[in-house]
Design a protein around this motif. Structure first.
Motif, PDB file in Angstrom:
ATOM      1  N   ALA A   1     -74.864  48.104  13.818  1.00  0.00           N
ATOM      2  CA  ALA A   1     -75.657  48.164  12.595  1.00  0.00           C
ATOM      3  C   ALA A   1     -75.453  49.478  11.836  1.00  0.00           C
ATOM      4  O   ALA A   1     -75.045  49.495  10.692  1.00  0.00           O
ATOM      5  CB  ALA A   1     -77.137  47.966  12.912  1.00  0.00           C
TER       6      ALA A   1
ATOM      7  N   PRO B   1     -77.526  51.614  10.225  1.00  0.00           N
ATOM      8  CA  PRO B   1     -78.099  51.553   8.880  1.00  0.00           C
ATOM      9  C   PRO B   1     -78.129  52.910   8.192  1.00  0.00           C
ATOM     10  O   PRO B   1     -78.424  53.928   8.815  1.00  0.00           O
ATOM     11  CB  PRO B   1     -79.524  51.039   9.138  1.00  0.00           C
ATOM     12  CG  PRO B   1     -79.822  51.428  10.543  1.00  0.00           C
ATOM     13  CD  PRO B   1     -78.521  51.346  11.275  1.00  0.00           C
TER      14      PRO B   1
ATOM     15  N   VAL C   1     -69.151  49.660  11.798  1.00  0.00           N
ATOM     16  CA  VAL C   1     -69.884  48.412  11.597  1.00  0.00           C
ATOM     17  C   VAL C   1     -68.926  47.254  11.332  1.00  0.00           C
ATOM     18  O   VAL C   1     -69.036  46.181  11.948  1.00  0.00           O
ATOM     19  CB  VAL C   1     -70.892  48.554  10.438  1.00  0.00           C
ATOM     20  CG1 VAL C   1     -71.485  47.195  10.063  1.00  0.00           C
ATOM     21  CG2 VAL C   1     -72.008  49.521  10.819  1.00  0.00           C
TER      22      VAL C   1
ATOM     23  N   ASN D   1     -68.423  44.048  13.754  1.00  0.00           N
ATOM     24  CA  ASN D   1     -68.991  42.796  13.257  1.00  0.00           C
ATOM     25  C   ASN D   1     -67.953  41.836  12.692  1.00  0.00           C
ATOM     26  O   ASN D   1     -68.048  40.624  12.900  1.00  0.00           O
ATOM     27  CB  ASN D   1     -70.036  43.079  12.176  1.00  0.00           C
ATOM     28  CG  ASN D   1     -71.243  43.814  12.710  1.00  0.00           C
ATOM     29  OD1 ASN D   1     -71.402  43.986  13.916  1.00  0.00           O
ATOM     30  ND2 ASN D   1     -72.090  44.291  11.828  1.00  0.00           N
TER      31      ASN D   1
ATOM     32  N   THR E   1     -81.948  40.596   6.933  1.00  0.00           N
ATOM     33  CA  THR E   1     -81.053  41.740   6.733  1.00  0.00           C
ATOM     34  C   THR E   1     -81.065  42.260   5.299  1.00  0.00           C
ATOM     35  O   THR E   1     -80.347  43.210   4.988  1.00  0.00           O
ATOM     36  CB  THR E   1     -79.605  41.360   7.108  1.00  0.00           C
ATOM     37  OG1 THR E   1     -79.177  40.241   6.311  1.00  0.00           O
ATOM     38  CG2 THR E   1     -79.518  40.984   8.580  1.00  0.00           C
TER      39      THR E   1
ATOM     40  N   PHE F   1     -79.283  48.456   4.987  1.00  0.00           N
ATOM     41  CA  PHE F   1     -78.540  47.434   5.729  1.00  0.00           C
ATOM     42  C   PHE F   1     -77.376  46.845   4.927  1.00  0.00           C
ATOM     43  O   PHE F   1     -76.922  45.740   5.220  1.00  0.00           O
ATOM     44  CB  PHE F   1     -79.484  46.310   6.162  1.00  0.00           C
ATOM     45  CG  PHE F   1     -80.221  46.610   7.432  1.00  0.00           C
ATOM     46  CD1 PHE F   1     -79.825  46.049   8.631  1.00  0.00           C
ATOM     47  CD2 PHE F   1     -81.303  47.478   7.438  1.00  0.00           C
ATOM     48  CE1 PHE F   1     -80.498  46.335   9.807  1.00  0.00           C
ATOM     49  CE2 PHE F   1     -81.980  47.770   8.602  1.00  0.00           C
ATOM     50  CZ  PHE F   1     -81.579  47.199   9.793  1.00  0.00           C
TER      51      PHE F   1
ATOM     52  N   TYR G   1     -74.241  46.184   7.264  1.00  0.00           N
ATOM     53  CA  TYR G   1     -74.558  45.174   8.278  1.00  0.00           C
ATOM     54  C   TYR G   1     -74.683  43.801   7.622  1.00  0.00           C
ATOM     55  O   TYR G   1     -74.072  42.823   8.081  1.00  0.00           O
ATOM     56  CB  TYR G   1     -75.853  45.544   8.993  1.00  0.00           C
ATOM     57  CG  TYR G   1     -76.244  44.570  10.086  1.00  0.00           C
ATOM     58  CD1 TYR G   1     -75.642  44.627  11.341  1.00  0.00           C
ATOM     59  CD2 TYR G   1     -77.213  43.594   9.873  1.00  0.00           C
ATOM     60  CE1 TYR G   1     -75.993  43.739  12.346  1.00  0.00           C
ATOM     61  CE2 TYR G   1     -77.560  42.702  10.870  1.00  0.00           C
ATOM     62  CZ  TYR G   1     -76.955  42.774  12.106  1.00  0.00           C
ATOM     63  OH  TYR G   1     -77.302  41.886  13.090  1.00  0.00           O
TER      64      TYR G   1
ATOM     65  N   LYS H   1     -72.029  40.650   8.112  1.00  0.00           N
ATOM     66  CA  LYS H   1     -72.491  39.395   8.708  1.00  0.00           C
ATOM     67  C   LYS H   1     -72.314  38.227   7.736  1.00  0.00           C
ATOM     68  O   LYS H   1     -72.032  37.091   8.158  1.00  0.00           O
ATOM     69  CB  LYS H   1     -73.952  39.530   9.123  1.00  0.00           C
ATOM     70  CG  LYS H   1     -74.172  40.417  10.344  1.00  0.00           C
ATOM     71  CD  LYS H   1     -73.493  39.861  11.588  1.00  0.00           C
ATOM     72  CE  LYS H   1     -73.883  40.625  12.845  1.00  0.00           C
ATOM     73  NZ  LYS H   1     -73.256  40.076  14.060  1.00  0.00           N
TER      74      LYS H   1
ATOM     75  N   LEU I   1     -79.734  47.855  19.565  1.00  0.00           N
ATOM     76  CA  LEU I   1     -79.334  48.022  18.172  1.00  0.00           C
ATOM     77  C   LEU I   1     -80.447  48.639  17.337  1.00  0.00           C
ATOM     78  O   LEU I   1     -80.205  49.424  16.432  1.00  0.00           O
ATOM     79  CB  LEU I   1     -78.917  46.671  17.584  1.00  0.00           C
ATOM     80  CG  LEU I   1     -78.478  46.612  16.118  1.00  0.00           C
ATOM     81  CD1 LEU I   1     -77.413  45.533  15.963  1.00  0.00           C
ATOM     82  CD2 LEU I   1     -79.645  46.286  15.185  1.00  0.00           C
TER      83      LEU I   1
END
Length: 207
Positions: A78, A80, A94, A98, A129, A134, A137, A141, A172
């Motif tokens: 993540a 953030p 990230v 991911n 999210t 974020f 992330y 995603k 996380l």
């Protein structure tokens, strides 16, 4: 059946390892010590891999059996941070965990996935999210979801499932500061995946 779990040392990954019924189990992750601790009691094979590097993912699959029945991609990160303070290193971290790790897993893993085999990817619900900090992330995603949509067109006869859990109580959240209220345990997500694996299969699994 033969199963590979990537990101096996994470919260959801380790819960899956403990719950998975298959006897022939391969585990991958970046922390060799944690991998060995997970693998030894189950007589599983521990394979140290940084999924952000295509060469390492390629080598991983070269050393695996010719046919895999299940692949679970549970790696993720993540980190953030506000857009105004975004750092290249954390952004790459990230996206490597991911997105790019999944991309290389699909490239080298789908040819080894058996006809009728399953691939599971831990995704993220958009409504959970969409929050300050974020951006990377959420974007990574979202890219994962689209990547799987296209991958399904190129992997007919194989089921690629996007797993969409609620907030999950994993390490996380240490990057954020606190676990969201109502978060489920990793075991809840693991049990949902195991139950789905014994069924007909679906493109999206909402936990």
């Amino acid at each position: 059946m033969t199963t590979l779990i990537l990101g096996a040392t994470g919260g959801i990954g380790s819960a899956l390892v403990q719950s998975w019924p298959d006897k022939e189990l391969y585990l991958s992750g970046r922390d060799e010590g944690k991998l060995q601790a997970l693998a030894q009691p189950l007589n599983a094979k521990a394979l140290k891999v940084d999924v952000g590097f295509e060469s390492q993912v390629s080598k991983l699959f070269e050393g695996l059996p010719d046919t895999l029945d299940t692949i679970v991609y549970a790696a993720g990160s993540a980190y953030p941070e506000a857009l105004a303070s975004a750092k290249a290193e954390s952004v790459r971290h990230v996206w490597n965990a991911n997105y790019f790790g999944l991309l290389w897993t699909l490239k080298y893993g789908l040819p080894k996935l058996a006809s009728g085999g399953r691939l599971y990817v831990i995704g993220a619900r958009e409504e959970l999210t969409t929050a300050r900090g974020f951006s990377q992330y959420a974007a990574s995603k979202a890219a994962v979801a689209r990547l799987l949509t296209i991958a399904r067109l190129e992997a007919r006869g194989k089921t690629l499932t996007l797993v969409l859990p609620p907030a999950v109580d994993t390490g996380l959240w240490a990057q954020v500061g606190k676990v969201p209220k109502g978060a489920v345990t990793p075991q809840v997500v693991a049990e949902a995946i195991v139950a789905d694996r014994s069924g007909a299969g679906q493109e999206e699994l909402r936990v």
